[in-house]
Write an enzyme that holds these catalytic residues in place. Structure first.
Site, short mmCIF file in Angstrom:
data_model
loop_
_atom_site.label_atom_id
_atom_site.label_comp_id
_atom_site.label_asym_id
_atom_site.label_seq_id
_atom_site.Cartn_x
_atom_site.Cartn_y
_atom_site.Cartn_z
N SER A 43 -18.08 -35.13 12.24
CA SER A 43 -17.26 -36.33 12.15
C SER A 43 -15.78 -35.96 12.10
CB SER A 43 -17.70 -37.17 10.94
OG SER A 43 -17.29 -38.51 11.06
N ASP A 184 -23.16 -40.79 13.91
CA ASP A 184 -22.26 -39.89 13.18
C ASP A 184 -23.04 -38.67 12.65
OD1 ASP A 184 -20.79 -38.81 10.80
OD2 ASP A 184 -19.41 -40.43 11.27
#
Length: 279
Positions: A43, A184
């Site tokens: 991320s 994610d």
């Protein structure tokens, strides 16, 4: 196998600012985090890890946090937060938890996938090609819940890999890369230290020590790496940094304070990091 690994975890705009501050503090104290044999990014850590491995200095990344550059506009509603928490905390079983989150993300009404690319692209700056140094970017398959580590051999662009790693469930749509939909990379582990297995020395910077749901913490993963014979140091926000960061990891006004707190912590912990990094 790689000798040194730098693991950079996720944490939204504010966690990313703290992470950059830590890197700058370490560099100021004489430790070059960009010299790692392999950089593992999740991320926000995927964004800054890619830039670091491409030659952008920690000092430059830090100054951009202070100046207000690299802003991420990520408005999150209470409804989105509630839906995310409902999905992630709906089971004590890790596999069922991530499966619920994947189904919820796939059915959520969000903007187009292009919105993710349009946001992440500018954050990479001029970096578009995979760095010569080994970089591994994590993402989670929205259908299977499996963690994937994209690299230069995966047949996807760096932007595709980083966008997939940053596709926050419910807030942004799962990103389509290589014919699959991705969440994610922090959905199962905020730092994914398991990908550093086999590396002799590991420095991990985790703005958020554990993912929401019944998943292993960064500390537990660090302990497992140590048990396998790696020398590991894990950095996560101290009390002062947590105060500077606040509870809303998307509050852009807190980025400078979070970055400064990270820098102070990086300088303060440089000696313990050096024992592992230069050992």
């Amino acid at each position: 196998m790689a000798d040194t690994a730098l693991v950079l975890g996720g944490g939204g705009p504010i966690g990313g600012a703290w992470l950059v501050g830590v890197l700058a503090g370490l560099a100021e104290a004489g430790i070059d985090p960009g010299a790692a044999d392999v950089v593992i990014g999740t991320s926000a850590g995927a964004v800054f890890g890619s830039r670091l491995a491409s030659g952008v200095s920690p000092a430059e990344l830090y100054e951009r946090q202070l100046s207000g550059a690299d802003a991420i506009r990520l408005p999150v509603t209470l409804g989105q937060t509630a839906r995310f928490m409902w999905a992630a905390l709906g089971s004590r079983d890790p596999e069922r938890s991530v499966a619920r989150l994947g189904r919820t993300a796939l059915s959520a009404r969000t903007g187009p996938e292009s919105q993710v690319f349009d946001t992440i692209g500018p954050l990479l700056g001029d970096v578009r090609d995979w760095p010569a140094r080994e970089v591994r970017i994590t993402a989670v398959d929205a259908l299977t819940g499996e963690v994937e580590a994209f690299d230069a051999r995966s047949g996807v662009t760096l932007l595709e890999a980083v966008a997939a790693s940053c596709a926050v469930p419910v807030v942004w749509p799962p990103v389509t890369v290589a014919g699959r939909r991705w969440l994610d990379g922090g959905c199962r582990s905020t730092a994914n230290l398991q990908l550093a297995r086999g590396c002799r020395r590991v420095v991990a910077v985790a703005p958020i020590p554990r993912a929401v749901g019944p998943h292993p913490s960064a500390a537990r993963q660090a302990a497992e790496l140590s048990g396998d014979g790696s020398r590991v140091v894990l950095l996560s926000p101290d009390r002062a940094a947590r105060r500077a960061m606040g509870r809303d990891m998307t509050d852009d006004t807190r980025r400078p304070a979070a970055a400064r707190a990270g820098r102070a912590q990086g300088v303060a912990l440089a000696a313990s990091v050096a024992e592992v990094w230069h050992g």
